[in-house]
Scaffold this active site. Sequence first.
Site, PDB file in Angstrom:
ATOM      1  N   GLU A 267       0.557  -1.283  -0.049  1.00  0.00           N
ATOM      2  CA  GLU A 267       0.148  -0.276  -0.108  1.00  0.00           C
ATOM      3  C   GLU A 267       1.098   0.993  -0.217  1.00  0.00           C
ATOM      4  O   GLU A 267       2.191   1.393   0.382  1.00  0.00           O
ATOM      5  CB  GLU A 267      -0.837   0.192   1.210  1.00  0.00           C
TER       6      GLU A 267
ATOM      7  N   LYS B 168       2.852  14.489  -0.643  1.00  0.00           N
ATOM      8  CA  LYS B 168       1.965  16.002  -0.259  1.00  0.00           C
ATOM      9  C   LYS B 168       2.377  17.352  -1.407  1.00  0.00           C
ATOM     10  O   LYS B 168       1.914  17.918  -1.431  1.00  0.00           O
ATOM     11  CB  LYS B 168       2.540  16.789   0.400  1.00  0.00           C
TER      12      LYS B 168
ATOM     13  N   TRP C 286      -6.852   7.088  -0.382  1.00  0.00           N
ATOM     14  CA  TRP C 286      -7.959   7.552  -1.120  1.00  0.00           C
ATOM     15  C   TRP C 286      -8.227   9.458  -0.382  1.00  0.00           C
ATOM     16  O   TRP C 286      -8.467   8.369   1.047  1.00  0.00           O
ATOM     17  CB  TRP C 286      -9.153   7.819  -1.923  1.00  0.00           C
TER      18      TRP C 286
ATOM     19  N   TYR D 231     -22.737   4.319   4.240  1.00  0.00           N
ATOM     20  CA  TYR D 231     -21.743   3.375   4.971  1.00  0.00           C
ATOM     21  C   TYR D 231     -20.853   2.776   3.395  1.00  0.00           C
ATOM     22  O   TYR D 231     -21.740   3.180   2.742  1.00  0.00           O
ATOM     23  CB  TYR D 231     -22.942   2.375   5.385  1.00  0.00           C
TER      24      TYR D 231
END
Length: 613
Positions: free
Chosen positions: A24, A29, A56, A130
Amino acid sequence: MKISDKLSQAHSSANPPPATFSFEFFVPKTSQGVQNLYDRMDRMYDLNPIFIDITWNAGGRSSSLTNEMVYTAQSTLGLETCMHLTCTNMKVELIDEALHKAFESGCQNILALRGDPPLDGSESTGDFKYAKDLIEYIRRKYGDHFNIGVAAYPEGHPEEDSEAKTLEYLKEKCDVGADFIITQMFYDVDNFISWCSKIRKIGVNIPIIPGIMPISTYAAFVRRAKWSQIAIPPHFLEVLEPIKDDDYLVREKGTELVSQMCTKLLQSGFVNHLHFYTMNLERATIMILETLNIIEPVKAHENTGGDELPWRKSLHPQRSKETIRPIFWQNRKYSYITRTATWDEFPNGRWGDSRSPAFGDIDLCASELLRQSPKKAYDLWGTPQTLKDFSDIIVSYLQGELKSLPWSDGPIGEDTSVMVENLINLNHKGFLTMNSQPALNAVKSSEKVYGWGPKNGYVYQKQYLEFFCPKDLLPKLLHTIDSYNKSEGDASSSIISYYAVDKNGNLSTNCKDDDINAVTWGVFPGEEILQPTIVEKTSFLAWKDEVYRLFTEWTNILQSNLVDADKDKISGFVDLITNFSNNFVLCNLVNNDFIDKNETLFNLIETVASEGN
């Protein structure tokens, strides 16, 4: 390809099946952080992860950047990618845009998440409450196109005290269309194994992928555990707390602890795949994989003898049939993908017959071609003042001391080792080298450095050399080549073929306008001959434009970011690059006698260099 299919394929054809893994990454930034992460992802590709996923960050630039990174990972880096998608505070229009971009990129995997609620405690203003609602929407909109993953919490969810309800919510997500589970990080293996047993008993039968967080520093280890509200086993603290101020020792001991944890997971019967939260770092994760000894077994499990092609194959659906690329971009895949992104299909005449109506231009894109920030460019290459300074930079790259050049995105490859001394010698003599490959004659496709394609095949290469030649020596170089061709046979046969072009586009060549010269090919049982790397006029002229523009961008980014103390150095650097661009010619030579020795091209240039001096 869908993650569940890849996992099934990897784990069903061997007994016992190999353990596999994935990584992952989160969205950086800064723009330079993104470029540096791409380089890291590129290196970690060689470990052969089943997939990567990209987080995300809802809202603004970071959201669109997730889609951009998914596109680059799929199209340029050839990494199977899973896109995180959160629905908290997300209007359906933004969800639609994100899913459409993922679909267009060839991404088939989504990790559907609720996301963190608003920090002020207010209700979400999005159209989905949800993760279950998001999954149902994706299924209605896209059917089975996307493989959908969901998050799970082996130690419970911080917003729900009831374990039974937490398991019930997970079951609901699975029932509406989830295909696999990725768990929150944890260190308590016994609790995780017990949790796996519980979810199997309630009828959840999709793959369970444990989230593994490497330990790099003690402070980060404790902070992440506290933030995620997970338990730290006592033996972890007993080992790490006494050495908490020694980052090196913490990483060493942390690697041992996490590796022991992973071994127990893989022996549990519930897990055969590990998902690493890399935190955009590589060393800690690689140390665990090396300790587990699962990198090489996974590589050995590949279906082909080596790479599918000698260049990284794109996973973008429009490029799925791409089998040919010009050799000029073998070290510049980012710009090549960008410059051919508008092409609607491959290859269909692109690099076959330029008279084909499908033949496309390679656009010189408006975006910047130089991938380094001003600071990084300065740190890497400084401000060379003389031709020797410039050639010394290239020599440092050839010796492995520099990891990139303005025209080479990555470090020098192993395949260059047989010619590296010759290349260094050319640079010392004022012929600055750009790109090269050695001649190969019937090398097995399974060979580690040069092999590619299906098993039991043979690959071939013509020697290729690309370099800058002083303009005043070019006539002598071309005369020397023509004389060599004549001495070896008919002068029109062009045993040595060449293109040479200056900044203004004045071209010299002994090739015909529509010549397509395959410089790499492979022969495999029961298949057509593959010719994946070529040299030809149209792409060479497009490459010329890119190279000279790279020089301009290199000077521009330093000029626009100089400080007073650097003015003289910057001025000298700009003068050098300007004079170089005006007085050197970009050349490439191909020795079409692929069984000849690799010294031939170097000897021809050496003759010209000696006479020039």
